[in-house]
Design a protein around this motif. Structure first.
Motif, PDB file in Angstrom:
ATOM      1  N   LEU A 234       0.865  -1.170   0.000  1.00 30.35           N
ATOM      2  CA  LEU A 234       0.000   0.000   0.000  1.00 30.35           C
ATOM      3  C   LEU A 234       0.910   1.230   0.000  1.00 30.35           C
ATOM      4  N   LEU A 235       0.766   2.070  -1.031  1.00 29.27           N
ATOM      5  CA  LEU A 235       1.505   3.322  -1.104  1.00 29.27           C
ATOM      6  C   LEU A 235       0.555   4.477  -0.829  1.00 29.27           C
ATOM      7  N   LEU A 236       1.029   5.451  -0.063  1.00 30.99           N
ATOM      8  CA  LEU A 236       0.219   6.603   0.324  1.00 30.99           C
ATOM      9  C   LEU A 236       1.000   7.885   0.038  1.00 30.99           C
ATOM     10  N   ARG A 237       0.308   8.861  -0.554  1.00 30.04           N
ATOM     11  CA  ARG A 237       0.921  10.173  -0.812  1.00 30.04           C
ATOM     12  C   ARG A 237      -0.061  11.254  -0.371  1.00 30.04           C
ATOM     13  N   PRO A 238       0.202  11.937   0.736  1.00 26.57           N
ATOM     14  CA  PRO A 238      -0.718  12.975   1.209  1.00 26.57           C
ATOM     15  C   PRO A 238      -0.620  14.239   0.353  1.00 26.57           C
ATOM     16  N   ARG A 239      -1.762  14.891   0.157  1.00 28.32           N
ATOM     17  CA  ARG A 239      -1.792  16.151  -0.584  1.00 28.32           C
ATOM     18  C   ARG A 239      -1.581  17.352   0.342  1.00 28.32           C
ATOM     19  N   THR A 240      -1.838  17.161   1.608  1.00 29.62           N
ATOM     20  CA  THR A 240      -1.528  18.172   2.611  1.00 29.62           C
ATOM     21  C   THR A 240      -0.755  17.482   3.736  1.00 29.62           C
ATOM     22  N   ASP A 241      -0.116  18.247   4.585  1.00 30.05           N
ATOM     23  CA  ASP A 241       0.664  17.646   5.672  1.00 30.05           C
ATOM     24  C   ASP A 241      -0.233  16.735   6.501  1.00 30.05           C
ATOM     25  N   TRP A 242       0.263  15.527   6.794  1.00 30.61           N
ATOM     26  CA  TRP A 242      -0.511  14.499   7.494  1.00 30.61           C
ATOM     27  C   TRP A 242       0.068  14.310   8.897  1.00 30.61           C
ATOM     28  N   HIS A 243      -0.751  14.596   9.887  1.00 28.40           N
ATOM     29  CA  HIS A 243      -0.367  14.396  11.280  1.00 28.40           C
ATOM     30  C   HIS A 243      -0.896  13.033  11.729  1.00 28.40           C
ATOM     31  N   LEU A 244       0.003  12.131  12.019  1.00 31.07           N
ATOM     32  CA  LEU A 244      -0.358  10.779  12.435  1.00 31.07           C
ATOM     33  C   LEU A 244       0.382  10.462  13.729  1.00 31.07           C
ATOM     34  N   GLY A 245      -0.347  10.498  14.842  1.00 38.01           N
ATOM     35  CA  GLY A 245       0.308  10.316  16.131  1.00 38.01           C
ATOM     36  C   GLY A 245       1.309  11.432  16.353  1.00 38.01           C
ATOM     37  N   ASP A 246       2.526  11.062  16.656  1.00 35.87           N
ATOM     38  CA  ASP A 246       3.577  12.052  16.874  1.00 35.87           C
ATOM     39  C   ASP A 246       4.308  12.414  15.582  1.00 35.87           C
TER      40      ASP A 246
END
Length: 733
Positions: free
Chosen positions: A311-323
């Motif tokens: 699974l490849l993921l590319r965020p279009r805006t900054d992604w806050h995931l946990g820390d």
């Protein structure tokens, strides 16, 4: 990414404006929660095929033809058609099994041939092509005007040969197509096979007797954006009525952009994937697990890509995931099963920089190819998943060129790690190479397979990259192509091209037609014989620096794209390339909106404007053709607060009496069912009613959003646009 989109109105006499006039302030006052409706005297032109509207179109087409066509123009157009019809062009191919497929148009086959050949034959000077479908012959046999729109080929069972295809045919070049099942063994349409009427259909093969289909089956089956709202299962022998009677396999609300289901038939990784496209930049992906749709739980603005176990993921805006914070444009990888089980141990396999962005990616059997831009020049990385995605640069990218690498066929036993390398530059004809990636030496050399011919002598020209400062201080790159002995006194006829929307990147590319209609032309201007200068501006709204470059010019910040383009125009004048009298601009679709705003907001910067298949009426764009699908890009004019900023870049409402506008050529196509011809018509009609001179209008009767359904039509459109600009900028209009 490579892994992977009115009620009739009373007619008005042709050429006569209503008493409402052209002042955008006049109109219907806004009700509570509803934006104002500016007066619009040209609503009758929204009746696309209405008799009055078409009479208006034909009259203006005739006027333009009378002004345009002379022996010199006819010869120039013929030279462009020679380029487009050249048999020396590269026939780009895609591999399916042992065959290499291509679609080809030339003088003898204006509607085209779908054909295939073997690899050994493709390497020869004269490949032996097997014609699968002759679209010209089909059109003649059926007394229709079919245009090729692609084919979806069913993956065969292991060891089998590719045989079944769903062929898409457009009746007019628009996005709506008819689908028919085609047999690659008998080279005929399958009698009694799958046959879907013309619509904006989306489909996917499940197996030899089953399709997943989203299409127009009546009320509620399409979204407000005119795309499928649901996917259903169509089995062999069933009719469209049978399909309509079924419960959807997957459906989305009508105010979403589209929804559907596709089947991934990769051996060992077969799965159904549903997609809910909320708007142009937000969507949700679902996997079918034990009969249920399981959401891949990531933000809606995430680009989601599945490949085998990854699974490849590319965020279009900054992604806050946990820390952790993952910057927009980062590429992340994780095994799909681990992600579904709750793991968020994501690997960053590409991190953008201020100068470098990821444009696309492609998997070979054992490697991952990343296509990057660094200050709008190409760079390619080869990643090895077996070595924790260790990266090696592919040394194949000259500066100020566009180079793209992608897999030939990742499932081929012998050629699974082969890749295509396609390179092009403003003065460098396209070259196609093929190489093989190998563990330890993934960046091995690629062999030249095909080289396109040169259609103009590039020896006297040079390509330069410059940067202009926009109003807010942002550096805006642009490419300049012109003679090496260019005299910097402001007198050079120069055309400035741009787009600036939907994260589309403008990169260096060879064009024999631009060479012939612009670079090679000569005119005496200010006492000096000169050639044309061609400039491409890579402004915000595009994707040249990744998703943040795009989002910087969305909705209420749209003006930044226009300020960028204007800054480049100003820089060209300041550097002595072209004064405003000798500088023209050209753009199509969203680029048509761009140059429409140059016309209305920056008329003193340009000596001529060529505006194609454009958005111009931003108050009603969501009600016209597929306009509702672009609300995420521009905003919703029905919302009062949003109309307040949208009207600041709506050219139809920015026209003002008494302003000296530069000569303008507006061109469109009747059959364009994406943007539609309406906005171009209304803009031209309003300009006429205001007495604005120097206006040309042309509407092609077929060709869809491209404005051309064959090479002859494409030659006409390209040549007419450049001829208009050339005459205007050299004082011969």
């Amino acid at each position: 990414m490579r892994e992977t989109p009115a009620p009739a109105v009373p007619s008005v006499p042709v050429g006569v404006a209503s008493e409402a006039g052209v002042a955008s302030e006049a109109g219907v006052a806004s009700e509570a929660g509803v934006a104002e409706q500016p007066a619009d005297e040209n609503l009758w032109l929204e009746d696309i095929h209405g008799d009055d509207a078409m009479a208006w179109v034909r009259e203006r087409n005739a006027r333009t033809d009378a002004a345009l066509v002379n022996p010199a123009y006819t010869a120039l157009e013929a030279s462009v058609l020679e380029v487009l019809d050249s048999r020396d062009r590269i026939p780009m191919v895609s591999k399916r099994g042992d065959w290499y497929y291509n679609f080809w148009r030339d003088e003898a086959n204006p509607r085209g041939l779908w054909r295939r050949t073997t690899w050994d034959s493709y390497l020869s000077d004269s490949p032996d092509w097997q014609v699968l479908l002759d679209v010209d012959a089909l059109s003649a046999a059926e007394d229709a005007q079919w245009l090729w729109a692609g084919a979806s080929v069913l993956r065969p069972a292991p060891g089998g040969e590719y045989r079944q295809a769903m062929v898409a045919l457009s009746p007019d070049g628009g996005d709506a197509v008819a689908y028919r099942e085609f047999d690659l063994a008998t080279l005929t349409f399958v009698e009694g096979g799958f046959d879907l009427p013309t619509a904006k259909t989306r489909l996917s093969w499940l197996d030899a007797d089953t399709l997943y289909v989203g299409t127009d089956t009546g009320e509620g089956s399409m979204t407000e954006s005119s795309y499928p709202a649901a996917a259903r299962v169509l089995r062999r022998g069933e009719s469209l009525a049978d399909l309509a009677a079924k419960e959807p396999l997957f459906a989305v609300p009508p105010d979403h952009l589209s929804g559907g289901v596709s089947h991934d038939s990769t051996p060992g990784f077969e799965r159904d994937v549903a997609y809910d496209v909320l708007d142009f930049f937000n969507s949700r992906s679902y996997l079918r697990v034990d009969g249920n749709w399981v959401h891949i739980d990531v933000p809606d603005d995430m680009n989601v890509s599945l490949h085998r176990k990854w699974l490849l993921l590319r965020p279009r805006t900054d992604w806050h995931l946990g820390d952790a914070v993952y910057d927009a444009g980062t590429l992340l990888a994780i095994e799909l099963e681990a992600f579904l089980a709750g793991s968020r141990a994501l690997r960053t396999i590409f991190a953008p920089t201020p100068a470098q962005s990821l444009q696309s990616w492609s998997w070979t059997k054992d490697f991952l190819l990343l296509n990057l831009l660094e200050d709008v020049s190409s760079k390619i990385l080869v990643l090895d998943p077996a070595q924790d995605f260790a990266a090696t640069e592919l040394d194949a990218c000259p500066p100020l060129h566009s180079v793209d690498a992608f897999a030939v066929d990742d499932e081929d036993d012998d050629a699974g790690n082969d890749y295509w390398l396609v390179a092009s530059g403003f003065l460098t004809p396209t070259t196609v190479c093929r190489g093989t990636l190998a563990t330890g030496t993934p960046g091995g050399p690629a062999a030249v397979v095909r080289e396109a011919p040169s259609f103009f002598d590039a020896a006297d020209y040079t390509v330069e990259q410059h940067f202009a400062l926009s109003l807010d201080g942002t550096r805006i790159p642009y490419f300049q192509v012109g003679r090496k002995d260019l005299v910097l006194d402001g007198g050079n006829p120069t055309v400035l091209s741009g787009y600036g929307g939907f994260e589309v990147s403008r990169t260096p590319a060879y064009s024999g037609t631009v060479g012939r209609t612009w670079l090679e032309r000569r005119a005496v201007v200010d006492g000096i014989e000169r050639g044309g200068v061609y400039v491409v501006a890579t402004i915000r709204g595009g994707g040249e620096y990744g998703p943040s470059w795009h989002t910087a010019a969305l909705t209420e910040n749209r003006h930044k794209a226009y300020e960028d383009f204007a800054a480049v125009a100003g820089e060209l004048a300041a550097r002595g390339v072209a004064s405003p009298a000798h500088l023209g601009c050209v753009g199509g679709s969203n680029g048509g909106l761009l140059v429409g705003n140059m016309l209305t907001q920056y008329p003193k910067l340009f000596g001529a404007v060529s505006c194609g298949v454009p958005l111009l009426d931003m108050r009603r764009y969501t009600k016209l053709s597929a306009g509702a699908s672009w609300i995420a890009e521009y905003g919703d004019p029905e919302v009062p607060e949003q109309w307040e900023f949208i009207k600041t870049f709506s050219p139809y409402h920015l026209l003002r009496p008494g302003v000296a506008y530069p000569p303008t050529f507006i061109w469109t196509a009747t059959s364009d069912d994406r943007v539609g011809p309406v906005q171009a018509r209304k803009m031209a009609a309003r300009m006429e009613s205001m007495g604005i001179g120097g206006l040309w209008f042309h509407e092609a009767l077929e060709g869809g959003h491209a404005g051309a359904g064959n090479n002859a039509q494409a030659a006409r459109l390209h040549t007419a646009s450049h001829e208009f600009l050339w005459r205007a900028l050299t004082g011969t209009l």
